[in-house]
Design an enzyme around this catalytic site. Structure first.
Site, PDB file in Angstrom:
ATOM      1  CG  HIS A 241      -1.830   1.104   1.304  1.00 38.74           C
ATOM      2  ND1 HIS A 241      -1.804   2.070   2.286  1.00 38.74           N
ATOM      3  CD2 HIS A 241      -3.085   1.274   0.715  1.00 38.74           C
ATOM      4  CE1 HIS A 241      -2.883   2.694   2.055  1.00 38.74           C
ATOM      5  NE2 HIS A 241      -3.687   2.429   1.238  1.00 38.74           N
ATOM      6  CE1 TYR A 246      -4.515   6.050   4.904  1.00 36.46           C
ATOM      7  CE2 TYR A 246      -4.847   6.281   2.543  1.00 36.46           C
ATOM      8  CZ  TYR A 246      -5.325   6.110   3.893  1.00 36.46           C
ATOM      9  OH  TYR A 246      -6.859   6.253   3.927  1.00 36.46           O
ATOM     10  NE  ARG A 294      -5.088   1.684  -5.884  1.00 34.42           N
ATOM     11  CZ  ARG A 294      -6.411   2.078  -5.237  1.00 34.42           C
ATOM     12  NH1 ARG A 294      -6.661   1.781  -4.011  1.00 34.42           N
ATOM     13  NH2 ARG A 294      -7.281   2.521  -5.900  1.00 34.42           N
ATOM     14  N   GLY A 389     -14.532   0.175  -7.209  1.00 34.53           N
ATOM     15  CA  GLY A 389     -14.653   0.526  -5.720  1.00 34.53           C
ATOM     16  C   GLY A 389     -15.939   0.883  -5.269  1.00 34.53           C
ATOM     17  NE  ARG A 390     -16.163   6.567  -5.655  1.00 36.83           N
ATOM     18  CZ  ARG A 390     -16.220   7.682  -6.385  1.00 36.83           C
ATOM     19  NH1 ARG A 390     -17.082   8.630  -6.046  1.00 36.83           N
ATOM     20  NH2 ARG A 390     -15.419   7.833  -7.304  1.00 36.83           N
TER      21      ARG A 390
END
Length: 470
Positions: A241, A246, A294, A389-390
């Site tokens: 990730h 992040y 990613r 995703g959504r």
């Protein structure tokens, strides 16, 4: 447009996917207490596996046992101790029970400056590459976010026209240049503190502390250990990730990494944490396991990671052992436009650059709703795999409906951003168009079918018939 190309198999390392449709990694907040994969976790993923997704990518699993990992309010799935392992292995087994579905674990050391210390450890600031506080640029908010602020304010009994992010204010924000916006920031802080003090720290992050070399090396060691564990637990692949702001992204970005040691400065140095992890994992698991990253194609912040350098990052990570790339964009600082655009297909613009930089590795690209656009992206070579995703929250059976020619039955994502806002409200995510989202464990008909789980039960019952009656 013919959508059959979406159902052609594709190889990633030693894993063959039955189709080109993946479920994007999303932190839904459905994790059980203390970061364990629970019944709802399994039911959530099982429904999407039954719905025909060839690849399920888990939410970000946090591999960091230290109190600076943050942010516990989002209830992340943890892979920080062996007591989590049986629960995670069961999750992999559940997904595998659905006709060829594969599951990749997305593993992360945490939130960094986008997070907060664990409860009870408030004196320990979040760890990051450098002591640079996060601050959202509200000019990136989308119309869906304005609708959510209006909803939350109405529920709190506030006048919708007096909330920090009304639709009219959003229109004004998007027209501001840097100088105008800088003058507005103090007004914004005052508005937030007056109307939604809890949300203030989301927009204006706490100042992190700079991680020491020793802490970074500890983080690398722990990540390598947990990534390798995921293969032993039955996951088909692992995705590091490293996107949208992040902790690992913070090392990659010149905005958040101001270090002057071997982990800062040049692109190669800023990549060092991730390349170290990839190289060490490869030495342990060999060359064929599915192991990817990613990456944000664009940070959307002036002094952040831009696409040209992101492609150089992809090149370095490929050389270190990555054999697939999953596309993302933005960060918390460019939250609305970066994470969740109003439309669809925006992420596709970064995929060709990553494909070229990586020397032709399989590329996964999110942000699709309509089958025709997804099929076009694959047909034209813009991406190899599409991910939802959504849209997979709105309709877990999107792949099955497309394959059956029932595209008119697809429940389309409204792009209302309720799912995102629910995270900041400390709620399990709900969906405005799918009332079963978050309740899957109560509706077994959503995830039960004639797969291997039923086969196991039938085999057990058949064997019982041969037992002597007592």
């Amino acid at each position: 447009m013919d959508t059959n190309i979406l159902f052609e198999p594709i190889q990633i390392g030693n894993v063959e996917l039955k189709n080109r449709i993946a479920m994007s990694p999303m932190n839904m907040g459905y994790t059980g207490p203390l970061g364990y994969a629970g019944e709802q976790t399994n039911a959530w993923y099982a429904a999407r596996a039954r719905g025909g997704f060839g690849l399920i990518i888990t939410e970000c699993m946090v591999a960091n046992p230290f109190p600076w990992r943050g942010s516990e309010s989002l209830n992340p799935l943890l892979c920080d101790a062996q007591d989590k392992y049986r629960h995670l292995s069961q999750l992999a087994e559940v997904v595998h029970s659905y006709r060829g579905a594969k599951i990749f674990a997305q593993v992360s050391p945490g939130w960094g400056r986008q997070g907060h210390p664990m409860p009870g450890h408030e004196a320990i600031a979040a760890g990051a590459p450098s002591a640079v506080a996060m601050e959202m640029d509200m000019r990136h908010l989308t119309r869906g976010w304005a609708l959510q602020f209006k909803r939350v304010s109405k529920e709190a009994g506030l006048d919708p026209d007096d909330v920090p992010f009304s639709m009219s204010l959003l229109d004004q924000l998007q027209k501001m240049d840097d100088e105008e916006y800088a003058r507005f920031v103090p007004v914004l802080r005052e508005l937030l503190e007056k109307n939604d003090s809890e949300f203030t720290h989301v927009v204006f992050g706490d100042a992190p502390r700079e991680l020491t070399i020793h802490e970074i090396e500890q983080m690398e060691d722990f990540m390598v250990e947990q990534v390798c564990a995921m293969y032993r637990l039955g996951f088909d692949g692992v995705e590091l990730h490293t996107p949208h702001g992040y902790l690992l992204h913070q090392f990659l970005s010149p905005r958040s990494n101001l270090r002057e040691d071997r982990y800062g400065g040049s692109t190669e140095n800023r990549c060092r944490v991730v390349t170290n992890i990839l190289e060490r994992v490869r030495r342990i698991v060999g060359p064929d396991k599915a192991l990817g990253v990613r990456i944000s194609g664009e940070e959307y912040i002036s002094d952040g990671l831009h696409h040209g350098e992101a492609c150089r990052v992809a090149e370095l990570l490929t050389a270190a052992g990555a054999n697939f790339i999953d596309v993302s964009q933005g960060s918390y600082e460019a939250f609305g436009k970066g994470f969740a655009p109003d439309g669809e297909g925006e992420f596709t613009q970064w995929a060709p650059g990553f494909k070229k930089a990586s020397g032709g590795l399989p590329v996964i690209t999110p942000d699709f709703m309509t089958p025709e656009l997804a099929a076009q992206a694959v047909t034209e070579g813009q991406t190899d795999i599409v991910s939802l995703g959504r849209q997979s929250i709105a309709d877990p059976y999107w792949p099955a409906k497309v394959k059956a020619g029932r595209t008119c039955d697809i429940v389309k994502c409204a792009r209302c951003q309720q799912c995102y806002m629910n995270l900041f409200e400390s709620r399990w995510i709900r969906c405005a168009v799918n009332p079963t989202a978050g309740f899957e464990k109560y509706y077994p008909e959503l995830w039960q079918d004639g797969g291997l789980m039923d086969l196991r039960a039938q085999t057990f019952m058949d064997k019982r018939k041969d037992l002597p009656q007592i």
